[in-house]
Motif scaffolding. Structure first.
Motif, PDB file in Angstrom:
ATOM      1  N   LYS A  49       0.837  -1.199   0.000  1.00 32.65           N
ATOM      2  CA  LYS A  49       0.000   0.000   0.000  1.00 32.65           C
ATOM      3  C   LYS A  49       0.869   1.245   0.000  1.00 32.65           C
ATOM      4  CE  LYS A  49      -3.851   2.193   2.469  1.00 32.65           C
ATOM      5  NZ  LYS A  49      -4.714   2.295   1.281  1.00 32.65           N
ATOM      6  N   MET A  50       0.515   2.218  -0.838  1.00 34.96           N
ATOM      7  CA  MET A  50       1.228   3.493  -0.900  1.00 34.96           C
ATOM      8  C   MET A  50       0.198   4.594  -1.146  1.00 34.96           C
ATOM      9  SD  MET A  50       4.353   4.943  -0.884  1.00 34.96           S
ATOM     10  CE  MET A  50       5.519   3.663  -1.361  1.00 34.96           C
ATOM     11  N   ARG A  51       0.366   5.709  -0.448  1.00 30.29           N
ATOM     12  CA  ARG A  51      -0.482   6.877  -0.676  1.00 30.29           C
ATOM     13  C   ARG A  51       0.229   7.810  -1.643  1.00 30.29           C
ATOM     14  NH1 ARG A  51       0.441   8.796   4.435  1.00 30.29           N
ATOM     15  NH2 ARG A  51      -0.844  10.627   4.001  1.00 30.29           N
ATOM     16  N   PHE A  52      -0.549   8.618  -2.377  1.00 26.90           N
ATOM     17  CA  PHE A  52       0.033   9.484  -3.398  1.00 26.90           C
ATOM     18  C   PHE A  52      -0.516  10.907  -3.293  1.00 26.90           C
ATOM     19  CE2 PHE A  52       0.534   5.240  -5.033  1.00 26.90           C
ATOM     20  CZ  PHE A  52       1.771   5.268  -5.663  1.00 26.90           C
ATOM     21  N   GLY A  53       0.371  11.862  -3.573  1.00 29.03           N
ATOM     22  CA  GLY A  53      -0.022  13.256  -3.693  1.00 29.03           C
ATOM     23  C   GLY A  53       0.588  13.824  -4.963  1.00 29.03           C
ATOM     24  N   VAL A  54       0.258  15.074  -5.268  1.00 30.59           N
ATOM     25  CA  VAL A  54       0.802  15.699  -6.470  1.00 30.59           C
ATOM     26  C   VAL A  54       1.026  17.190  -6.220  1.00 30.59           C
ATOM     27  CG1 VAL A  54      -1.517  16.079  -7.462  1.00 30.59           C
ATOM     28  CG2 VAL A  54       0.502  16.041  -8.960  1.00 30.59           C
ATOM     29  N   GLY A  55       2.162  17.686  -6.700  1.00 31.73           N
ATOM     30  CA  GLY A  55       2.482  19.107  -6.631  1.00 31.73           C
ATOM     31  C   GLY A  55       2.242  19.748  -7.986  1.00 31.73           C
TER      32      GLY A  55
END
Length: 344
Positions: free
Chosen positions: A2-8
């Motif tokens: 499991k990995m969480r993701f964000g974006v700039g």
């Protein structure tokens, strides 16, 4: 895994595009969205974040990152709390010491940065806080606003472990990231905190392409982590000199000459082409340096890179669209082809 993701986002988009791209990321399942603060390179971060707030419903949103030298701490805390209200409690303040990227200034000395962090932590919780001898409290802030610190050096990483709700740190090899995670953990344990309380985001851009060669132009233009390596080498930091040198030697043993190569790349950087395609550093960058910081290539290669970071202890990966040509397509591809692999 499991990995969480964000974006700039926000380096070169119009303010309307920032809102549009944020809405796409939100629907695809990115958990956080940041907007870059570079006052003479990009649109105003506060206006752009308002656009993000009204175009999203679920993701947490915040600055990636602002600093308490360009903006006075009370103004930062008030702006973050206002964004928190506008977004229905989804905002955070992303804070860093500052630096040359779009600002033409030197970073704040560490003691002054720490002073601002301590102040904002209390001020954004609606408590009375002291800054440079003046006691101040907000008349209206009631809902606490999370504080995320941009941290790459040992002092900042330990400070983040002691005081912040989360950390935004530049990507790197598993060896470098294990070192950073340990320092955050040490900071937390030094004040009796559970290190698991500190939410750590690693900035490492993701580019899906037919090959690494096809992704090289965009990937080689985004290497802010090179600056962190250069600071490890060039800044005195006497209290951490031996520890930093041990870490740098480990990196050089794994990939001989890579630290010296990063120093040359750092020396080629200049303000107006920061995080811009075909900038001077990208002309002398090698594939191994791109791979040190970013995850590029086929879908399988990108997923393998993410898995290596997960095995090193990374739980949240923050990509960015700053140097991506088709930003919307990049967000959609990651959301549709990468995120599903890491939901369980």
């Amino acid at each position: 895994m499991k990995m969480r993701f964000g974006v700039g986002i926000g380096r070169s988009e119009s303010v309307n595009e920032v809102g549009e791209h944020a809405g796409i990321a939100d629907k695809l399942g990115f958990e956080h969205i940041t907007v870059v603060d570079e006052p003479f390179l990009a649109r105003d971060v506060f206006t752009a974040l308002a656009m993000v707030a009204v175009n999203t419903k679920r993701a947490s949103i915040g600055h990636g990152v602002v600093d308490p030298l360009t903006y006075f701490p009370t103004a930062l805390g008030n702006a973050a709390a206002t964004l928190h209200e506008l977004s229905g409690g989804r905002a955070f303040l992303g804070l860093g010491a500052g630096g040359p990227a779009g600002k033409y200034m030197e970073p704040l000395p560490f003691k002054r940065f720490e002073e601002a962090v301590v102040f904002l932590k209390k001020f954004m919780h609606g408590e009375e806080a002291e800054f440079r001898g003046h006691k101040i409290h907000s008349e209206w802030i009631k809902d606490p606003v999370p504080l995320y610190l941009a941290a790459d050096g040992p002092r900042a990483l330990k400070l983040a472990g002691r005081l912040s709700d989360g950390v935004i740190t530049m990507g790197g090899s598993p060896t470098l990231l294990k070192w950073k995670l340990r320092l955050i953990e040490e900071g937390a344990l030094s004040v009796g905190r559970d290190p698991a309380e500190v939410d750590v985001w690693v900035r490492s851009i993701l580019i899906i392409a037919d090959s690494k060669k096809d992704a090289f132009r965009e990937g080689s233009a985004f290497l802010p982590g090179v600056g962190a390596i250069a600071r490890y080498v060039l800044l005195p930091q006497r209290a951490y000199r031996e520890e930093i040198d041990r870490m740098l030697k480990m990196l050089d043993r794994e990939q001989p000459g890579i630290v010296e190569e990063m120093l040359r790349i750092h020396e080629a950087a200049e303000h107006y082409s920061f995080e811009q395609l075909d900038n001077p550093p990208s002309k002398i960058t090698s594939q191994r340096v791109v791979d040190f910081f970013n995850q590029t290539g086929t879908e399988e290669e990108v997923c393998e890179g993410i898995e290596r970071l997960g095995e090193a202890g990374v739980k949240c990966l923050a990509t960015a669209t700053y140097t991506i040509i088709d930003k919307k397509a990049n967000i959609q591809e990651i959301g549709e082809r990468i995120l599903p692999h890491f939901r369980e």
